[in-house]
Design a protein around this motif. Structure first.
Motif, PDB file in Angstrom:
ATOM      1  N   GLY A   1       0.774  -1.228   0.000  1.00 24.30           N
ATOM      2  CA  GLY A   1       0.000   0.000   0.000  1.00 24.30           C
ATOM      3  C   GLY A   1       0.806   1.278   0.000  1.00 24.30           C
ATOM      4  N   THR A   2       2.116   1.190  -0.229  1.00 24.71           N
ATOM      5  CA  THR A   2       2.954   2.388  -0.223  1.00 24.71           C
ATOM      6  C   THR A   2       3.259   2.856  -1.639  1.00 24.71           C
ATOM      7  N   ALA A   3       3.695   4.100  -1.724  1.00 26.12           N
ATOM      8  CA  ALA A   3       4.138   4.679  -2.992  1.00 26.12           C
ATOM      9  C   ALA A   3       5.650   4.804  -2.942  1.00 26.12           C
ATOM     10  N   ILE A   4       6.329   4.160  -3.893  1.00 23.39           N
ATOM     11  CA  ILE A   4       7.786   4.148  -3.878  1.00 23.39           C
ATOM     12  C   ILE A   4       8.339   4.673  -5.192  1.00 23.39           C
ATOM     13  N   GLY A   5       9.563   5.163  -5.124  1.00 23.19           N
ATOM     14  CA  GLY A   5      10.300   5.561  -6.318  1.00 23.19           C
ATOM     15  C   GLY A   5      11.488   4.641  -6.504  1.00 23.19           C
ATOM     16  N   LEU A   6      11.730   4.235  -7.746  1.00 23.66           N
ATOM     17  CA  LEU A   6      12.879   3.401  -8.079  1.00 23.66           C
ATOM     18  C   LEU A   6      13.669   4.090  -9.187  1.00 23.66           C
ATOM     19  N   SER A   7      14.908   4.428  -8.905  1.00 20.50           N
ATOM     20  CA  SER A   7      15.754   5.036  -9.932  1.00 20.50           C
ATOM     21  C   SER A   7      16.203   3.967 -10.917  1.00 20.50           C
ATOM     22  N   ALA A   8      16.876   4.393 -11.969  1.00 24.61           N
ATOM     23  CA  ALA A   8      17.437   3.449 -12.932  1.00 24.61           C
ATOM     24  C   ALA A   8      18.652   2.771 -12.329  1.00 24.61           C
ATOM     25  N   GLY A   9      18.954   1.568 -12.833  1.00 26.31           N
ATOM     26  CA  GLY A   9      20.141   0.851 -12.389  1.00 26.31           C
ATOM     27  C   GLY A   9      19.883  -0.638 -12.301  1.00 26.31           C
ATOM     28  N   THR A  10      20.944  -1.411 -12.309  1.00 26.67           N
ATOM     29  CA  THR A  10      20.791  -2.861 -12.267  1.00 26.67           C
ATOM     30  C   THR A  10      20.397  -3.356 -10.874  1.00 26.67           C
ATOM     31  N   THR A  11      20.817  -2.655  -9.820  1.00 31.10           N
ATOM     32  CA  THR A  11      20.430  -3.068  -8.471  1.00 31.10           C
ATOM     33  C   THR A  11      18.964  -2.751  -8.216  1.00 31.10           C
ATOM     34  N   THR A  12      18.488  -1.606  -8.678  1.00 38.07           N
ATOM     35  CA  THR A  12      17.069  -1.288  -8.525  1.00 38.07           C
ATOM     36  C   THR A  12      16.209  -2.209  -9.381  1.00 38.07           C
TER      37      THR A  12
END
Length: 265
Positions: free
Chosen positions: A102-113
């Motif tokens: 139920g949360t809002a998250i941001g994921l940047s670019a990258g292989t770990t993300t």
């Protein structure tokens, strides 16, 4: 022996990685490794030399301006995907524990993300904001209770979408937590990237989040990209692996609220 189906661009990225790691490469060795002809390797080296990424010499190539390249040149997504895979999976598993339904998250670019995204596909009622084409692809199908927002923008070698379109989209959002992948970490420069436009976009993503979690394997310590995304003290959590050296741990413990060390299998 590498996959013979590699595209020329992918093969050139791998060759450039070898040059940086070894200082010099031989045409014959590369031809054997990639399963291609000497002429194909020479053409690849010609491309890299025209871009002033290597110096061609008789029978091979050598690195040029190594220190400068380390701060400004960005390996492609394919090359980075092959590095520290076990560490990235361990980091992703630890970081996934920080995400609640139920949360809002941001994921940047990258292989770990991208590895983290794969761990989050079954989290309920998740809203994901990303500037990463690879991350968005992970969530392309699946749960009807999930919302995925891809920023749009100009594509970089790391499959990030950057620039004014991406920044404008991010500045309208409020996120519970942002997960940031980075190119390098140092005490003086903080969390960095070799891409100026990606740095601006990542800063907008960081500003949109209530909490910042940086996900980065231990080899990122001591590397400084040309542009700083955030200072060490701006991160609430750093998730890295147990390969982090004691001196780095001491520095990071003094700057970051929570340092999580994931154990690779």
């Amino acid at each position: 022996m590498c996959d013979m189906s590699l595209l020329a661009r992918q093969r050139q990225e791998l060759i450039l990685e070898h040059v940086r790691e070894r200082g010099a490469v031989r045409v014959s060795d590369l031809a054997e490794e990639f399963g291609v002809s000497d002429m194909t390797v020479r053409r690849d080296l010609d491309v890299l030399a025209r871009r002033r990424l290597v110096d061609k010499v008789h029978g091979g190539a050598t690195a040029i301006g190594t220190a400068e390249l380390a701060s400004t040149e960005e390996p492609g997504f394919v090359v980075k995907s092959g590095r520290q895979q076990a560490e990235k999976e361990a980091i992703a598993a630890a970081a996934a524990e920080l995400v609640a339904p139920g949360t809002a998250i941001g994921l940047s670019a990258g292989t770990t993300t991208a590895a983290l995204a794969r761990r989050l596909t079954e989290v309920a009622e998740l809203t994901v904001v990303t500037n990463s084409m690879a991350v968005a692809e992970v969530f392309r199908t699946g749960r009807p209770d999930r919302t995925v927002i891809l920023t749009g923008g100009i594509r970089t070698p790391s499959e990030a979408l950057v620039g004014p379109v991406a920044v404008a989209a991010l500045r309208t959002l409020n996120l519970d937590v942002v997960f940031l992948g980075v190119h390098g970490i140092t005490a003086a420069s903080g969390f960095t990237t070799p891409n100026l436009m990606e740095s601006e976009t990542d800063r907008a993503l960081v500003e949109a989040g209530h909490r910042l979690v940086v996900v980065a394997d231990s080899t990122k310590w001591g590397t400084a990209g040309i542009s700083t995304i955030a200072q060490l003290s701006e991160a609430d959590v750093l998730v890295t692996d147990t390969g982090l050296d004691p001196e780095a741990r001491a520095v990071l413990d003094g700057e970051i609220d929570q340092l999580l060390l994931a154990e690779p299998p």
